[in-house]
Design a protein around this motif. Structure first.
Motif, PDB file in Angstrom:
ATOM      1  N   ASN A   1       0.803  -1.218   0.000  1.00 31.40           N
ATOM      2  CA  ASN A   1       0.000   0.000   0.000  1.00 31.40           C
ATOM      3  C   ASN A   1       0.838   1.272   0.000  1.00 31.40           C
ATOM      4  OD1 ASN A   1      -2.119  -1.786   0.210  1.00 31.40           O
ATOM      5  ND2 ASN A   1      -2.254  -1.600   2.418  1.00 31.40           N
ATOM      6  N   ARG A   2       2.138   1.161   0.129  1.00 32.58           N
ATOM      7  CA  ARG A   2       2.980   2.353   0.220  1.00 32.58           C
ATOM      8  C   ARG A   2       2.968   3.173  -1.066  1.00 32.58           C
ATOM      9  NH1 ARG A   2       6.635  -1.252  -1.507  1.00 32.58           N
ATOM     10  NH2 ARG A   2       8.385  -0.565  -2.750  1.00 32.58           N
ATOM     11  N   ASP A   3       2.646   2.541  -2.187  1.00 29.96           N
ATOM     12  CA  ASP A   3       2.629   3.238  -3.474  1.00 29.96           C
ATOM     13  C   ASP A   3       1.276   3.858  -3.798  1.00 29.96           C
ATOM     14  OD1 ASP A   3       5.265   2.546  -3.950  1.00 29.96           O
ATOM     15  OD2 ASP A   3       4.736   0.707  -4.995  1.00 29.96           O
ATOM     16  N   THR A   4       0.289   3.690  -2.936  1.00 31.98           N
ATOM     17  CA  THR A   4      -1.057   4.177  -3.237  1.00 31.98           C
ATOM     18  C   THR A   4      -1.101   5.666  -3.552  1.00 31.98           C
ATOM     19  OG1 THR A   4      -2.221   2.378  -2.183  1.00 31.98           O
ATOM     20  CG2 THR A   4      -3.388   4.471  -2.298  1.00 31.98           C
ATOM     21  N   PRO A   5      -0.503   6.555  -2.763  1.00 33.22           N
ATOM     22  CA  PRO A   5      -0.570   7.981  -3.127  1.00 33.22           C
ATOM     23  C   PRO A   5       0.028   8.280  -4.502  1.00 33.22           C
ATOM     24  CG  PRO A   5       0.137   7.748  -0.851  1.00 33.22           C
ATOM     25  CD  PRO A   5       0.141   6.368  -1.458  1.00 33.22           C
ATOM     26  N   ALA A   6       1.113   7.629  -4.848  1.00 36.32           N
ATOM     27  CA  ALA A   6       1.733   7.856  -6.162  1.00 36.32           C
ATOM     28  C   ALA A   6       0.837   7.317  -7.278  1.00 36.32           C
ATOM     29  CB  ALA A   6       3.112   7.192  -6.218  1.00 36.32           C
ATOM     30  N   LYS A   7       0.185   6.197  -7.054  1.00 36.45           N
ATOM     31  CA  LYS A   7      -0.715   5.635  -8.059  1.00 36.45           C
ATOM     32  C   LYS A   7      -1.919   6.547  -8.272  1.00 36.45           C
ATOM     33  CE  LYS A   7       0.472   0.775  -7.421  1.00 36.45           C
ATOM     34  NZ  LYS A   7      -0.018  -0.546  -6.980  1.00 36.45           N
ATOM     35  N   VAL A   8      -2.478   7.056  -7.180  1.00 35.34           N
ATOM     36  CA  VAL A   8      -3.617   7.974  -7.283  1.00 35.34           C
ATOM     37  C   VAL A   8      -3.204   9.210  -8.072  1.00 35.34           C
ATOM     38  CG1 VAL A   8      -5.174   9.502  -6.002  1.00 35.34           C
ATOM     39  CG2 VAL A   8      -4.756   7.173  -5.179  1.00 35.34           C
ATOM     40  N   GLN A   9      -2.040   9.766  -7.768  1.00 41.07           N
ATOM     41  CA  GLN A   9      -1.552  10.948  -8.485  1.00 41.07           C
ATOM     42  C   GLN A   9      -1.356  10.649  -9.968  1.00 41.07           C
ATOM     43  OE1 GLN A   9       1.974  12.126  -6.390  1.00 41.07           O
ATOM     44  NE2 GLN A   9       0.833  13.269  -4.847  1.00 41.07           N
ATOM     45  N   GLU A  10      -0.768   9.520 -10.294  1.00 41.54           N
ATOM     46  CA  GLU A  10      -0.549   9.155 -11.692  1.00 41.54           C
ATOM     47  C   GLU A  10      -1.877   9.028 -12.431  1.00 41.54           C
ATOM     48  OE1 GLU A  10       1.372   5.581 -14.423  1.00 41.54           O
ATOM     49  OE2 GLU A  10       1.266   5.321 -12.260  1.00 41.54           O
ATOM     50  N   LEU A  11      -2.816   8.314 -11.845  1.00 39.20           N
ATOM     51  CA  LEU A  11      -4.121   8.096 -12.457  1.00 39.20           C
ATOM     52  C   LEU A  11      -4.851   9.425 -12.676  1.00 39.20           C
ATOM     53  CD1 LEU A  11      -6.450   6.179 -13.301  1.00 39.20           C
ATOM     54  CD2 LEU A  11      -7.099   6.113 -10.879  1.00 39.20           C
ATOM     55  N   GLU A  12      -4.918  10.247 -11.653  1.00 38.49           N
ATOM     56  CA  GLU A  12      -5.635  11.515 -11.754  1.00 38.49           C
ATOM     57  C   GLU A  12      -4.929  12.500 -12.674  1.00 38.49           C
ATOM     58  OE1 GLU A  12      -6.374  12.725  -7.698  1.00 38.49           O
ATOM     59  OE2 GLU A  12      -8.049  11.302  -7.515  1.00 38.49           O
ATOM     60  N   ARG A  13      -3.620  12.509 -12.660  1.00 40.58           N
ATOM     61  CA  ARG A  13      -2.855  13.408 -13.541  1.00 40.58           C
ATOM     62  C   ARG A  13      -3.095  13.056 -15.007  1.00 40.58           C
ATOM     63  NH1 ARG A  13       1.881  12.489 -11.503  1.00 40.58           N
ATOM     64  NH2 ARG A  13       2.350  10.801 -12.944  1.00 40.58           N
ATOM     65  N   GLU A  14      -3.073  11.769 -15.327  1.00 42.16           N
ATOM     66  CA  GLU A  14      -3.273  11.343 -16.716  1.00 42.16           C
ATOM     67  C   GLU A  14      -4.712  11.602 -17.160  1.00 42.16           C
ATOM     68  OE1 GLU A  14      -1.593   9.896 -20.295  1.00 42.16           O
ATOM     69  OE2 GLU A  14      -0.769  10.768 -18.471  1.00 42.16           O
ATOM     70  N   ALA A  15      -5.671  11.338 -16.296  1.00 35.95           N
ATOM     71  CA  ALA A  15      -7.074  11.613 -16.621  1.00 35.95           C
ATOM     72  C   ALA A  15      -7.300  13.107 -16.824  1.00 35.95           C
ATOM     73  CB  ALA A  15      -7.976  11.084 -15.504  1.00 35.95           C
ATOM     74  N   ALA A  16      -6.714  13.926 -15.965  1.00 33.69           N
ATOM     75  CA  ALA A  16      -6.860  15.380 -16.084  1.00 33.69           C
ATOM     76  C   ALA A  16      -6.203  15.900 -17.359  1.00 33.69           C
ATOM     77  CB  ALA A  16      -6.258  16.069 -14.858  1.00 33.69           C
ATOM     78  N   ARG A  17      -5.104  15.296 -17.758  1.00 37.90           N
ATOM     79  CA  ARG A  17      -4.439  15.703 -19.003  1.00 37.90           C
ATOM     80  C   ARG A  17      -5.343  15.422 -20.199  1.00 37.90           C
ATOM     81  NH1 ARG A  17      -0.459  13.720 -22.795  1.00 37.90           N
ATOM     82  NH2 ARG A  17      -0.484  11.639 -21.904  1.00 37.90           N
ATOM     83  N   PHE A  18      -5.949  14.236 -20.234  1.00 37.62           N
ATOM     84  CA  PHE A  18      -6.869  13.897 -21.323  1.00 37.62           C
ATOM     85  C   PHE A  18      -8.063  14.850 -21.325  1.00 37.62           C
ATOM     86  CE2 PHE A  18     -10.558  11.620 -23.024  1.00 37.62           C
ATOM     87  CZ  PHE A  18     -10.096  11.333 -24.288  1.00 37.62           C
ATOM     88  N   TYR A  19      -8.639  15.081 -20.169  1.00 36.57           N
ATOM     89  CA  TYR A  19      -9.790  15.981 -20.038  1.00 36.57           C
ATOM     90  C   TYR A  19      -9.441  17.384 -20.533  1.00 36.57           C
ATOM     91  CZ  TYR A  19     -13.108  19.163 -17.920  1.00 36.57           C
ATOM     92  OH  TYR A  19     -14.013  20.186 -17.716  1.00 36.57           O
ATOM     93  N   SER A  20      -8.300  17.906 -20.107  1.00 38.43           N
ATOM     94  CA  SER A  20      -7.897  19.265 -20.487  1.00 38.43           C
ATOM     95  C   SER A  20      -7.681  19.397 -21.992  1.00 38.43           C
ATOM     96  CB  SER A  20      -6.615  19.666 -19.760  1.00 38.43           C
ATOM     97  OG  SER A  20      -6.849  19.719 -18.381  1.00 38.43           O
ATOM     98  N   LEU A  21      -7.056  18.400 -22.606  1.00 38.70           N
ATOM     99  CA  LEU A  21      -6.846  18.435 -24.051  1.00 38.70           C
ATOM    100  C   LEU A  21      -8.171  18.390 -24.807  1.00 38.70           C
ATOM    101  CD1 LEU A  21      -3.763  16.050 -24.307  1.00 38.70           C
ATOM    102  CD2 LEU A  21      -3.790  18.502 -24.829  1.00 38.70           C
ATOM    103  N   GLN A  22      -9.078  17.544 -24.356  1.00 36.07           N
ATOM    104  CA  GLN A  22     -10.376  17.434 -25.020  1.00 36.07           C
ATOM    105  C   GLN A  22     -11.186  18.724 -24.844  1.00 36.07           C
ATOM    106  OE1 GLN A  22     -12.224  16.272 -27.571  1.00 36.07           O
ATOM    107  NE2 GLN A  22     -11.850  14.184 -26.845  1.00 36.07           N
ATOM    108  N   LYS A  23     -11.139  19.291 -23.666  1.00 37.25           N
ATOM    109  CA  LYS A  23     -11.862  20.529 -23.387  1.00 37.25           C
ATOM    110  C   LYS A  23     -11.328  21.672 -24.258  1.00 37.25           C
ATOM    111  CE  LYS A  23     -13.045  23.624 -19.597  1.00 37.25           C
ATOM    112  NZ  LYS A  23     -12.794  23.922 -18.187  1.00 37.25           N
ATOM    113  N   ALA A  24     -10.019  21.785 -24.373  1.00 39.10           N
ATOM    114  CA  ALA A  24      -9.410  22.829 -25.205  1.00 39.10           C
ATOM    115  C   ALA A  24      -9.785  22.638 -26.673  1.00 39.10           C
ATOM    116  CB  ALA A  24      -7.891  22.826 -25.031  1.00 39.10           C
ATOM    117  N   TYR A  25      -9.781  21.402 -27.132  1.00 41.75           N
ATOM    118  CA  TYR A  25     -10.155  21.114 -28.524  1.00 41.75           C
ATOM    119  C   TYR A  25     -11.609  21.514 -28.763  1.00 41.75           C
ATOM    120  CZ  TYR A  25     -10.749  18.677 -32.950  1.00 41.75           C
ATOM    121  OH  TYR A  25     -11.007  18.391 -34.264  1.00 41.75           O
TER     122      TYR A  25
END
Length: 131
Positions: free
Chosen positions: A18-42
């Protein structure tokens, strides 16, 4: 005795899955937010939903998740292996829909796995993605 206690603590830390959970959450949310931001800008520029190529999105290579297309305009992340009590291949998703004819609006759908253990890992997923 103190040395043994420190050694046990270090072993538990490095063997704790479980020690990697915060890093996994950050990776998942960062990648999802990147996709969302690109789609929103388009959409703001073109008043249409873009494909991955059109919005300039290329999925991150990850040791924790598979980021993939789910349909022409959608995004999905699946965990590669079980994550705490969240089963392997659980999916977090983002999809879009254009609403309206003359005045177009982008409707965003963000979903976590419908599994309590997965929901507990990413309780703020929507909030952290759609900013």
């Amino acid at each position: 005795v103190a040395v043994v206690a420190v050694a046990i603590g270090l072993v538990l830390h490095f063997t704790d899955p479980n020690r990697d959970t915060p890093a996994k959450v950050q990776e998942l949310e960062r990648e999802a937010a990147r996709f969302y931001s690109l789609q929103k800008a388009y959409f703001q520029k073109n008043k249409a939903i873009g494909t991955w190529a059109q919005i300039g999105y290329e999925a991150l290579k990850s040791e924790n998740f598979i980021f993939e297309k789910k349909g022409k305009y959608s995004w999905r992340a699946k965990n590669i292996q079980a994550w705490e009590e969240c089963p392997e291949a659980s999916s977090w998703r983002i999809s879009f829909e254009v609403i309206g004819f003359f005045s177009k609006e982008l409707k965003t759908y963000v979903a976590r796995p419908d599994i309590e253990a997965c929901e507990a890992l990413t309780p703020e997923f929507r909030k952290n993605v759609v900013k």
